[in-house]
Design a protein around this motif. Sequence first.
Motif, short mmCIF file in Angstrom:
data_model
loop_
_atom_site.label_atom_id
_atom_site.label_comp_id
_atom_site.label_asym_id
_atom_site.label_seq_id
_atom_site.Cartn_x
_atom_site.Cartn_y
_atom_site.Cartn_z
N GLU A 48 49.52 39.76 29.50
CA GLU A 48 48.59 40.13 30.54
C GLU A 48 47.61 41.24 30.16
O GLU A 48 46.43 41.18 30.51
N GLN A 49 48.04 42.24 29.40
CA GLN A 49 47.13 43.33 29.04
C GLN A 49 46.01 42.83 28.12
O GLN A 49 44.84 43.20 28.29
N ASN A 52 43.65 40.62 30.15
CA ASN A 52 42.74 41.44 30.95
C ASN A 52 41.60 42.00 30.10
O ASN A 52 40.42 41.93 30.49
N TRP A 56 37.33 40.97 30.30
CA TRP A 56 36.22 41.89 30.55
C TRP A 56 35.25 41.94 29.38
O TRP A 56 34.05 42.19 29.57
N ILE A 122 48.08 36.43 36.24
CA ILE A 122 47.71 37.25 37.39
C ILE A 122 48.76 37.08 38.49
O ILE A 122 49.10 35.95 38.87
N PHE A 128 42.44 40.31 42.20
CA PHE A 128 41.71 40.22 40.94
C PHE A 128 40.34 39.57 41.15
O PHE A 128 39.35 40.00 40.54
N ALA A 176 38.70 47.49 33.79
CA ALA A 176 39.97 47.01 33.24
C ALA A 176 41.16 47.74 33.87
O ALA A 176 42.19 47.13 34.16
N ALA A 179 41.55 46.46 37.45
CA ALA A 179 42.08 45.09 37.45
C ALA A 179 43.53 45.03 37.03
O ALA A 179 44.21 44.05 37.34
N ARG A 180 44.03 46.04 36.34
CA ARG A 180 45.40 46.03 35.84
C ARG A 180 46.42 45.90 36.97
O ARG A 180 47.52 45.36 36.78
#
Length: 219
Positions: A48-49, A52, A56, A122, A128, A176, A179-180
């Motif tokens: 996920e990181q 993300n 972006w 997500i 998001f 970012a 959105a995390r």
Amino acid sequence: MAALHQTLTLVKKDLVLELRQKYAFYGILLYIISTVFVINMMMGKPEEQIWNAQFWVVQLFVSVNAIAKSFMQESRGRLLYFYSVVHPRYFIAAKLLYNMLLMAIMSIIALVSCIVFLGNPIINVWYFVGVVMLGGISLSLLFTMLAAIAAQANQNAALMAIMGFPIMMPLLMMLANIARSAFVPVYQPGLLNMFLLLIGMDVLIIGLAMILFPFLWKD
């Protein structure tokens, strides 16, 4: 009312030009899909990181490619004509509104492409989506103002990227971080302050565009 009518008429003009020159829209669409597809071929479905961060970065390049043409497609003769018939603030307001609409559409396409090719890590999807729309608007405002400045320097797109780098990096990092929270089930401290700061930056960019563009317009 006259100001609103002139602004909306200019927005309609840009929409008509976009519909007539469909190759520009399809070119950006192809850019989004091919970029995300290449990421998938190289990395598969990231955690996920990384997902993300990659999203972006894609958003950044999409905004540069989509918005750079907003002033570059205007010839000197056409700009001179607009100079004689509309107020510069109405002109830049129309550009800001049109690019916000364009980036909202491109942001949704980029999000769908990332979900299709890179998976969907997500947890809070609607949160998001809201951040993506807000981020697309922020990027569109920033690069519209920079494109207006670059248009006065012989339509130099490289100048837009160079000027935007000091502002673009903090903005992307902020987006970012905001959105995390969509990828974790726990509340992230300081989230409200980051939202307020992002909205404050948007208001500041709009204010600067309204103040500075009339002086650029005279040149």
